[in-house]
Design a protein around this motif. Structure first.
Motif, short mmCIF file in Angstrom:
data_model
loop_
_atom_site.label_atom_id
_atom_site.label_comp_id
_atom_site.label_asym_id
_atom_site.label_seq_id
_atom_site.Cartn_x
_atom_site.Cartn_y
_atom_site.Cartn_z
N GLY A 426 0.83 -1.20 0.00
CA GLY A 426 0.00 0.00 0.00
C GLY A 426 0.87 1.25 0.00
O GLY A 426 2.07 1.20 -0.25
N ASN A 427 0.24 2.38 0.31
CA ASN A 427 0.98 3.63 0.24
C ASN A 427 1.95 3.83 1.39
O ASN A 427 2.66 4.84 1.43
CB ASN A 427 0.03 4.83 0.11
CG ASN A 427 -0.87 5.01 1.32
OD1 ASN A 427 -0.74 4.32 2.33
ND2 ASN A 427 -1.83 5.94 1.20
N LEU A 428 2.02 2.86 2.32
CA LEU A 428 3.05 2.90 3.37
C LEU A 428 4.20 1.95 3.07
O LEU A 428 5.13 1.82 3.88
CB LEU A 428 2.43 2.56 4.73
CG LEU A 428 1.52 3.63 5.32
CD1 LEU A 428 0.89 3.15 6.62
CD2 LEU A 428 2.28 4.94 5.54
N GLY A 429 4.15 1.28 1.91
CA GLY A 429 5.23 0.38 1.53
C GLY A 429 4.77 -1.07 1.57
O GLY A 429 3.59 -1.37 1.39
N ARG A 430 5.73 -1.96 1.82
CA ARG A 430 5.47 -3.39 1.88
C ARG A 430 5.81 -3.89 3.28
O ARG A 430 6.74 -3.40 3.92
CB ARG A 430 6.32 -4.14 0.84
CG ARG A 430 5.82 -3.94 -0.57
CD ARG A 430 6.92 -4.19 -1.60
NE ARG A 430 7.52 -5.51 -1.54
CZ ARG A 430 7.07 -6.59 -2.18
NH1 ARG A 430 5.97 -6.50 -2.92
NH2 ARG A 430 7.71 -7.74 -2.11
N ALA A 431 5.08 -4.89 3.74
CA ALA A 431 5.30 -5.45 5.07
C ALA A 431 4.75 -6.87 5.08
O ALA A 431 4.08 -7.31 4.13
CB ALA A 431 4.60 -4.61 6.13
N ILE A 445 -7.69 -3.85 11.02
CA ILE A 445 -7.69 -2.82 12.04
C ILE A 445 -7.55 -1.47 11.36
O ILE A 445 -6.61 -1.26 10.58
CB ILE A 445 -6.55 -3.01 13.07
CG1 ILE A 445 -6.65 -4.37 13.76
CG2 ILE A 445 -6.54 -1.87 14.08
CD1 ILE A 445 -7.83 -4.53 14.69
N GLU A 446 -8.44 -0.56 11.67
CA GLU A 446 -8.37 0.80 11.15
C GLU A 446 -8.55 1.76 12.32
O GLU A 446 -9.57 1.71 13.02
CB GLU A 446 -9.45 1.04 10.09
CG GLU A 446 -9.42 2.42 9.46
CD GLU A 446 -10.50 2.60 8.41
OE1 GLU A 446 -11.27 3.60 8.48
OE2 GLU A 446 -10.59 1.72 7.51
N ASP A 543 -3.04 10.43 12.18
CA ASP A 543 -3.32 9.92 10.84
C ASP A 543 -3.99 8.54 10.96
O ASP A 543 -3.59 7.71 11.78
CB ASP A 543 -2.05 9.76 10.02
CG ASP A 543 -1.41 11.09 9.63
OD1 ASP A 543 -2.12 12.12 9.70
OD2 ASP A 543 -0.23 11.10 9.26
N VAL A 544 -4.99 8.31 10.16
CA VAL A 544 -5.70 7.03 10.21
C VAL A 544 -4.97 6.02 9.34
O VAL A 544 -4.68 6.27 8.17
CB VAL A 544 -7.16 7.19 9.76
CG1 VAL A 544 -7.87 5.82 9.74
CG2 VAL A 544 -7.90 8.15 10.68
N VAL A 545 -4.67 4.88 9.94
CA VAL A 545 -3.93 3.81 9.26
C VAL A 545 -4.80 2.56 9.23
O VAL A 545 -5.46 2.22 10.22
CB VAL A 545 -2.60 3.53 9.97
CG1 VAL A 545 -1.92 2.28 9.40
CG2 VAL A 545 -1.66 4.73 9.86
N ARG A 546 -4.76 1.86 8.10
CA ARG A 546 -5.52 0.63 7.94
C ARG A 546 -4.56 -0.53 7.72
O ARG A 546 -3.74 -0.51 6.79
CB ARG A 546 -6.50 0.74 6.77
CG ARG A 546 -7.39 -0.49 6.55
CD ARG A 546 -8.33 -0.27 5.37
NE ARG A 546 -9.14 -1.43 5.08
CZ ARG A 546 -10.31 -1.70 5.66
NH1 ARG A 546 -10.81 -0.86 6.55
NH2 ARG A 546 -11.00 -2.77 5.33
N ALA A 556 -2.19 4.33 4.66
CA ALA A 556 -2.55 5.55 5.39
C ALA A 556 -3.74 6.16 4.68
O ALA A 556 -3.68 6.43 3.47
CB ALA A 556 -1.38 6.51 5.42
N LEU A 557 -4.83 6.36 5.41
CA LEU A 557 -6.01 6.96 4.80
C LEU A 557 -5.90 8.46 4.71
O LEU A 557 -6.77 9.13 4.12
CB LEU A 557 -7.26 6.54 5.58
CG LEU A 557 -7.49 5.03 5.68
CD1 LEU A 557 -8.81 4.73 6.37
CD2 LEU A 557 -7.43 4.36 4.31
N THR A 558 -4.87 9.01 5.30
CA THR A 558 -4.56 10.44 5.20
C THR A 558 -3.63 10.64 4.01
O THR A 558 -2.72 9.84 3.78
CB THR A 558 -3.85 10.93 6.48
OG1 THR A 558 -4.64 10.56 7.61
CG2 THR A 558 -3.63 12.43 6.46
#
Length: 604
Positions: A426-431, A445-446, A543-546, A556-558
């Motif tokens: 996603g927009n936070l990278g890979r994990a 979890i959001e 910031d809201v994270v999903r 990140a939903l922000t």
């Protein structure tokens, strides 16, 4: 017949790896010798090599054509798993003489314990110790006088480091000799309960220490299914152990019999005989696919999303997180071993163990059966358990049904239809996220995030009541370039308490959590890491994270566009406890999804 999904991934790895694997195989085949390797040395070199040997061994090495066996050992007597290795060299030397060879300790490698260094500065050397062990293994074998090698190592970074080092001498046969798990102590559920009570201030330090000492109480590996015991399963399913060797307790007649037979097997595999089997040929693309299948089927350690990638690279094989994800979708979860359940590895072994597991996976076509192993018989020979028949080592079929279906099941009745590991993008990278111990209702979890730079900050916020809400805890600046990518297992008790209070909680970090990650959803190994300006460094409090393990998303939903990345102050992590010596490692280390290795392209 092998499942088409397994074949598809394997074929993709073979094609991707074709040039690097070909170069690796050409190198090790050029290094092979069908005369004793010591004969290529000068007389002074040889004399140095056996000067301290027993007279009979010296005579055999100077005049005979028998094989010379290297022992590479991770023995120390502070690590419970490695303490049993103290007397193995003499046992191995004796078994080698009986088989017509000579064995010598070629070198020792460091062996540190993540359990001791958890939450301490020494943990920041832990991941790097894997590559130090690989280097030390190469030094041990660099005398170039050996015809085969046996490797004594069990725990977290030690086995992967030994494998990487062994593959740099991939023309030599290699047999891995385990030491086995300690007997069962305090039940895991009770240990976890005391840890959470202590985190809440409801148990004293003395009570916690008593519980931990009852859990970790004697020689052998810790009995939970973390990285150490995952290593042992992998060595078996990859064909580098004898069948059934992984989970036999130390100090037993069966343990000694397996060790002696492993020595005989190593000597039988040298280029001096008719069954030459170099380790670089055993560990091919199919062997690594089998390893990932075993990892998923058992709910094994997340550390192996790093280690298997680095190990494969050392053999010229390009293994990716996408391969892990695709195989996870094809492989059912067959085991519940703590932290994925309450049982320990002794209970797993009693229920049927690796023999039962391998038979089930082979029967479903989820493993490559036609691989090479140290037995030379394909993987079907590993669907067996070892036993002593009036003192003689034998193998027999594993039980037809699991002795405890709360711990181990067959493919027809899995705990869940897919493996316990998921790739997040996603927009936070890979994990990666381990879901096998997480309840399904917590797979998504959001929540607003709270940013932390140190583990101690998280614990302080917990004690102050600041996290009593739905929250995604973001701990950044913990990646390989930042501070060596420490495990963050001490975060699990407080986050577990928050979850038990009814809050929706998740962890997002560029650090590690190990096989003991537990019940709290955790997106770990985030890459690009914060120290390289990855998107995780642009998050701010609120910031809201999903974290979505169902759809495989880390988002990140922000809108983070145009926001500057925070530059972490890492000076405090770069000196003390030997950390200043690893500055070069922090500069060289690659990304988590490439194995977090200091060896570019696996050292090829």
């Amino acid at each position: 017949m092998t499942d088409p999904r397994i074949l598809r991934v394997t074929d993709r790895i073979i094609e991707r790896s074709r040039p690097t694997r070909a170069a690796y195989l050409a190198r090790i085949r050029a290094a092979a010798s069908h005369t004793p390797r010591r004969r290529a040395l000068g007389c002074a070199n040889q004399a140095h090599g056996f000067a301290a040997c027993a007279a009979s061994d010296k005579a055999a090495l100077s005049a005979g054509g028998g094989p010379s066996l290297a022992i590479v050992t991770a023995y120390n007597d502070m690590l419970s798993a490695h303490q049993p290795y103290e007397h193995y060299p003499e046992l191995i030397r004796d078994a080698a003489r009986e088989a017509g060879g000579v064995a010598m300790v070629a070198g020792g490698v460091p062996a540190m314990c993540d359990g001791i260094t958890q939450g301490e500065a020494g943990m920041e050397l832990s991941l790097f110790s894997r590559d130090v062990i690989a280097l030390a293994t190469a030094v041990a074998l660099s005398h170039n006088t050996f015809d085969a090698a046996v490797f004594l190592g069990i725990c977290d970074k030690i086995v992967p480091g030994l494998v990487i080092g062994a593959l740099s001498f991939g023309h030599l046969p290699a047999v891995f000799i385990p030491g086995g798990p300690m007997t069962s102590g305090l039940p895991n559920a009770e240990k976890a309960k005391i840890r959470q009570l202590y985190a809440e201030g409801k148990a004293s330090r003395a009570e916690l220490l008593q519980a931990e000492s009852q859990a970790y109480h004697g020689p052998g590996t810790c009995t939970f299914y973390g990285t150490a015991n995952t290593n042992q399963m992998l060595m078996e399913i990859m064909g580098l152990h004898l069948p059934g060797a992984a989970f036999v307790n130390p100090g037993t007649p069966l343990r000694e019999a397996l060790t002696r037979d492993a020595v005989r097997r190593a000597l039988a595999l040298t280029a001096l005989g008719g069954d030459y089997t170099p380790v670089g040929e055993i560990l091919d693309e199919r062997a690594f696919v089998n390893a990932v299948v075993g990892l998923h089927a058992t709910g094994g350690s997340t550390n192996h999303t790093l280690h298997l990638v680095a190990m494969a690279a050392a053999a010229g094989i390009v293994l990716t997180w996408d391969d892990f994800a695709e195989l996870a979708a094809a492989v059912p979860l067959l085991c519940r071993i703590y932290p994925n359940g309450t049982a320990d590895v002794n209970h797993f072994a009693a229920a049927g163990g690796t023999g039962f597991l391998i038979r089930e996976l082979l029967g479903a076509g989820l493993l490559h059966a036609d691989v090479r192993t140290i037995l030379g018989q394909g993987l079907a020979a590993y669907a067996a358990e070892a036993w002593l028949d009036e003192g003689a080592l034998r193998w027999r079929d594993p039980p037809a049904v699991s002795a405890d279906t709360a711990v181990l099941r067959g493919v027809a009745n899995p705990f869940q239809p897919t493996g316990g590991l998921t790739l997040l993008t996603g927009n936070l990278g890979r994990a990666v996220i381990k879901t096998s111990a997480v309840q399904p209702e917590r797979h998504v979890i959001e929540a607003p995030c709270r940013i932390f730079r140190e583990q101690e900050e998280v614990q302080a916020a917990f004690r102050a009541g600041e996290l009593n809400r739905d929250v995604v805890v973001v701990l950044r600046g913990q990646g390989p370039k930042a501070n060596g990518m420490p495990e963050l297992h001490k975060l699990m008790p407080p986050l577990g308490v928050l979850q038990d209070r009814g809050f929706r909680v998740a962890l997002v970090t560029d650090g590690r959590l190990s096989g003991a990650s537990g019940k709290v959803p955790a997106a770990i190994h985030v890459t690009p890491e914060a120290a390289e300006g990855g998107p995780i460094a642009r998050l701010r409090d609120g910031d809201v994270v999903r974290v979505d393990a169902v759809r495989g998303e880390l988002t990140a939903l922000t809108d983070l566009t145009g926001r500057a990345a925070e530059t972490p102050d890492l000076a405090a992590h770069h000196s003390g406890t030997g950390r200043e010596l690893f500055a070069g490692f922090r500069q060289l280390v690659g990304t988590a999804d490439a194995g977090a290795s200091i060896f570019p392209n696996g050292g090829l």
